[in-house]
Design an enzyme around this catalytic site. Structure first.
Site, mmCIF file in Angstrom:
data_model
loop_
_atom_site.group_PDB
_atom_site.id
_atom_site.type_symbol
_atom_site.label_atom_id
_atom_site.label_comp_id
_atom_site.label_asym_id
_atom_site.label_seq_id
_atom_site.Cartn_x
_atom_site.Cartn_y
_atom_site.Cartn_z
ATOM 1 N N ARG A 185 13.394 56.330 -41.373
ATOM 2 C CA ARG A 185 14.565 56.333 -40.494
ATOM 3 C C ARG A 185 15.303 57.661 -40.581
ATOM 4 N NH1 ARG A 185 16.554 49.948 -41.009
ATOM 5 N NH2 ARG A 185 14.845 49.236 -39.665
ATOM 6 N N TYR A 233 12.122 53.548 -31.820
ATOM 7 C CA TYR A 233 11.160 53.313 -32.925
ATOM 8 C C TYR A 233 11.804 53.460 -34.303
ATOM 9 C CZ TYR A 233 9.662 58.386 -32.572
ATOM 10 O OH TYR A 233 9.574 59.748 -32.519
ATOM 11 N N GLU A 234 11.140 52.927 -35.305
ATOM 12 C CA GLU A 234 11.705 52.815 -36.665
ATOM 13 C C GLU A 234 13.022 52.046 -36.677
ATOM 14 O OE1 GLU A 234 10.084 53.462 -39.303
ATOM 15 O OE2 GLU A 234 8.471 54.705 -38.509
ATOM 16 N N GLY A 235 13.142 51.049 -35.808
ATOM 17 C CA GLY A 235 14.351 50.234 -35.759
ATOM 18 C C GLY A 235 15.291 50.726 -34.681
ATOM 19 N N GLN A 287 19.787 49.249 -36.444
ATOM 20 C CA GLN A 287 20.502 50.136 -37.382
ATOM 21 C C GLN A 287 21.948 49.668 -37.533
ATOM 22 O OE1 GLN A 287 18.658 52.375 -38.908
ATOM 23 N NE2 GLN A 287 16.929 51.968 -37.542
#
Lengths: 597, 597
Positions: free
Chosen positions: A298, A439-441, A446
């Site tokens: 992240r 992407y990546e959350g 978040q």
């Protein structure tokens, strides 16, 4: 045509003037990273980014990665660039020296990463994913796995991927259905389909090491029944050389809005008799391992946002200097001026520039905190710094990427009609940036992480500690100075708003999680905005001191002051409104009937 | 796959519940436009938009318009769709009955236009540009020009274009260099290159009527030396039939971020012996004529923003209903729910929906004001309404299009990773929307128009009259009602902010135009935000009354209340911060050295 030039002077300002390098040097083993060495590394990386990666950015966008019968060809020049990247030792920069890495501090590798992403984010994704795989094996793999795979992953001879997503399992990994059967010899056979696999197939290297989430027979339902496997594209012979193709196949690659140079693969595992895989760590702990790597990933996506923003800014600035249109506002002269002279263009450029500098300073502060959290001799300091890192990761990720989209969009706007023409290059930055909040959350994920795990869970302790640190900074700005007063004043008001937000979360989150979730993203934006304001206030104070002392380049420090003033007077005033959305946003969005949307 | 469905119920709410149709009917000649007739027109347009135009939207995006040796082929199916459009009489809807148009009120044609743009904005541009050409000829052309060209332009048998931009003359039309030589017989020969010409070449019709800005010999420098010419692609024979090609050629078309279906041409006039053209109106008054049409064109681009936003909302909503991911927040059940159930997704959807409804209500209010300004018997009412239109045009244009970009981007976000995949369709809306803040005057230009010509010039009279009208609306919301109190309260505070902004402009614009220009775009955003809040407050009041009276569909009216509450508590709180940027934004952006950006 605008060229990328690494912002070495601004990076040096953070490392030297803001004192981050000195704090790094205070750590055991980091004493020798002086300013000269740091500058040398960054300058060399800057040359590679500008000279090798940046010219391939539009080539990758135009040609894209191309799929043919299971194989994927990267765009012209990419294979050679990757070879140079590996030969230059860039892949190993931040990796552990035990397996051939250079063990450079996160503070410096973050700056280098920013350059890769600014020059060519689609390229930069490949080593970023490899680092994720390295970390998974290094933290959780057996000694045998480490010995077999780490040296080649760290050198970059082979690349790595993270295989999480399945069609029904995106943000919700509990829904993973891929399965792994025990062979009885310690290996497994993996079956299933994974989607959205970045660099899941390509022609840059001879082998690809897939890290794959799957369920073993008898595993519990949900998140506690997911295991992590290492599944290579090509199995190795007894001497460790790539030998026979494993049962994993690239079914297709996606046709995407941006990052065309980066192949996004659909991978089929076990269409024949199962893809041979090795368990990483213990069975059923795969998601836990993933989460332990998630901070790093992240953070890296946050750095993508910073790099993309810097690139969009540089391109827009070059155009604004070159394009002449209209006369100077308020002047009798009819002579055409560069559009940089027009107030609204200056406003847009400073809105971009000030956020880039705020995001960078905050990002590097978090990178340094990672170094301190892992390297400081005092466990209490380590704990404190880790809490700071944990608190800020979702902010760096989501705030920097949301900004990147807006900044890239402003970059298009500054170009006027030319911005809409693909050959200009400004539109690519917007298309590329658009994935970074997903992407990546996603930003929503978040924000829930920030509000729930990072603030409500410790009753706001870490957040309030940071607020105290920021208030201390605000207090140090002498209010008698006209140049600094508006900065300190705006930061004070913004901190009040942030503190109200934190209190609201601490008081209401556990009883009203759905109501708080409605304001989570605006609160995250508030958090980033204020933390960025803190960093620019620090910058302004240092710049003002340098100007008082008469040391250094006065034009550079005056610009730092003006940039911080702009941020304080044009961006920080939105803080109060963002806080109100959280504290007084009401419940209409929950009360609305589903059918009435 | 999401289909476009015209929001007839929401449109009817504005026409009937908000009383716009009744106000239209009060105009002479409009008495017969009852609710049933209006609904019939809108329903029929909705069927055409959904059935014919919407299915071609992604075809146009994928194939684009294709150039070959000066000819341009539109995407598969477009030619047939255009034929149906013309045969259905849609092109002539709002045009003058004198030359074959149907003379439908702007209020209704705006709603129809919204549908074309929602279904297929790249297609909708063609009739929009034709309307511009029609207006130019109708308002300023000789009787002969009108007789020759208007009937076929109004029927849609031929299309029209506006040729303003040249490489060195974008926002600044004073720099136009194209020239026109007098032939001595009343015709001219036009020479020059024009760029960014929407539908400058295509295969939809046999002829294209270009309206071209150029300079005659001896014309004054700058804006006062530009004339307007009608230059057809094909010259007519004595019977008025297209005969020989004129000396105008499509050199190329652009490769753009979006609106791929719409060819954006580079046109070369006079490469051989000059393109034959006819003067429209008088020499050297071309820019004045252009400005008289600009309101209409800018309004239409605002409507594009509304249409695109509605489409992006519908697509995101369909996905949010269908996609199941994760459990319900705050519930013990592990059952997967539609993502529509997740608070942050609801927040995003309501942020989209509430703005769409606010923009639509405001846009239609302005459309009605155009009808009143041209059709009311009392000249004082006409004058007042025209002042309202002039004030709001830059707001409708820029606020609706800036919103459209953000709304389309939220639409991508709601789709998660799927949003980044082109086949999903969400990304196209973002790409298409990105041009709308640029063409027909950038957001910066709209903001300068609002602040300078529309507010400073009349010392804020029109703006303050509107504020008084909005305050009156806020006062009518009973504060004793829980459902309405937060709406009235938020609108009051936002109106205070807007009024501070207007005062600041009136006081400081003439002395400090550059300082005011720095805050012009944030002020325009504030203006749109508050005006939208006014419209939703009106909607809420009507909905609340209907619920009190027990008339109509209670679920529909409850949703109107919730939507207005959301806007009041999530969007209006940013008003104060936007005002502060104008009033206290400081001058750092002007003080910064050009070299230090």
């Amino acid at each position: 045509m605008s060229e990328y030039s690494a912002p070495l002077r601004d990076m040096q300002f953070i490392l030297d003037d803001l004192g981050l390098l000195a704090r790094l040097q205070a750590l055991p083993g980091q004493e020798e990273i002086g300013s000269d060495l740091a500058q040398a590394i960054l300058a060399e990386a800057g040359r590679f980014a500008s000279g090798v990666l940046a010219p391939l950015n539009s080539v990758g966008d135009r040609q894209g990665a191309r799929w043919n019968d299971g194989a994927v060809r990267t765009a012209d020049g990419w294979k050679h660039a990757y070879k140079q990247f590996v030969e230059g030792g860039w892949n190993a920069l931040s990796c552990s020296p035990e397996f051939g890495g250079q063990g450079i501090a996160r503070l410096l590798s973050a700056a280098v990463e920013e350059m890769w992403n600014a020059a060519n984010v689609a390229f930069g994704l490949c080593p970023m994913l490899t680092r994720g795989a390295i970390e998974a094996v290094e933290l959780h793999g057996s000694a045998a796995l480490k010995e077999t795979w780490l040296p080649k992953l760290i050198s970059g001879e082979w690349t790595g991927t993270m295989n999480l997503t399945e069609p029904q399992a995106g943000s919700d990994l509990a829904a993973v259905r891929s399965r792994a059967e025990r062979n009885g010899d310690g290996t497994y056979r993996v079956f299933g389909q994974k989607i959205f696999i970045t660099y899941g197939e390509h022609d840059l290297t001879e082998n690809i090491v897939h890290l794959v989430l799957a369920r073993v027979p008898g595993a519990p339902e949900g998140v506690k029944g997911i295991s992590l496997f290492l599944v290579p594209k090509v199995l190795l012979d007894a001497s460790g050389k790539p030998d026979a193709r494993n049962d994993v196949r690239c079914v297709s690659i996606e046709h995407k809005l941006g990052i065309h140079g980066s192949p996004t693969a659909v991978l089929a595992f076990g269409d024949r008799d199962g893809a041979v895989g090795w368990l990483v760590g213990e069975e059923n702990r795969g998601l836990e391992y993933m989460f332990s790597m998630m901070n790093a990933a992240r953070f890296s996506v946050g750095i993508e946002g910073i790099g993309l923003s810097e690139r969009a800014y540089q391109r827009a600035l070059a155009y604004a200097r070159e394009r002449r249109q209209g006369g100077e506002l308020g002047s009798a002269s009819r002579e055409k001026v560069a559009i940089l002279r027009h107030p609204d263009v200056r406003r847009m450029l400073l809105s971009m520039k000030s956020r880039v500098e705020a995001m960078r300073a905050l990002g590097y502060e978090v990178a340094l905190a990672m170094d301190v959290a892992s390297g400081h001799p005092d466990p209490e300091v380590r704990r404190e710094q880790q809490a700071f890192v944990d608190l800020l990761i979702p902010v760096v990720k989501a705030w920097s990427t949301e900004n990147a989209i807006d900044i890239a969009s402003l970059g298009v706007q500054i170009h006027g009609g030319m911005g809409f023409i693909e050959e200009t290059g400004a539109a690519q930055h917007l298309r590329d940036a658009r994935i970074t909040t997903i992407y990546e959350g996603t930003t929503g994920i978040q924000a829930n992480d920030l509000v729930g795990r990072k603030i409500a869970r410790d009753r706001g302790v870490a957040a309030l500690a940071l607020i105290a640190r920021m208030r201390d900074c605000a207090r140090r700005l002498p209010r008698s100075e006209d140049a600094l007063e508006p900065i300190g004043h705006a930061l004070d008001l913004a901190l009040d708003a942030l503190e109200r937000g934190v209190s609201c979360i601490v008081q209401r989150h556990d009883q009203q999680p759905r109501e708080i979730a409605l304001g989570a993203v605006p609160f995250l934006q508030l958090f980033g905005l204020v933390a960025g304001g803190w960093q620019l206030a620090s910058s302004a104070l240092v710049a003002w001191q340098r100007l008082q002392d008469g040391t250094g380049d006065p034009a550079f420090y005056r610009a730092k002051l003006h940039t911080a003033q702009f941020y304080a007077c044009h961006l920080l005033p939105t803080a109060d409104g963002l806080a109100r959305v959280l504290t007084d946003g009401g419940e209409s969005a929950l009360e609305m009937d589903d059918e009435s949307f």
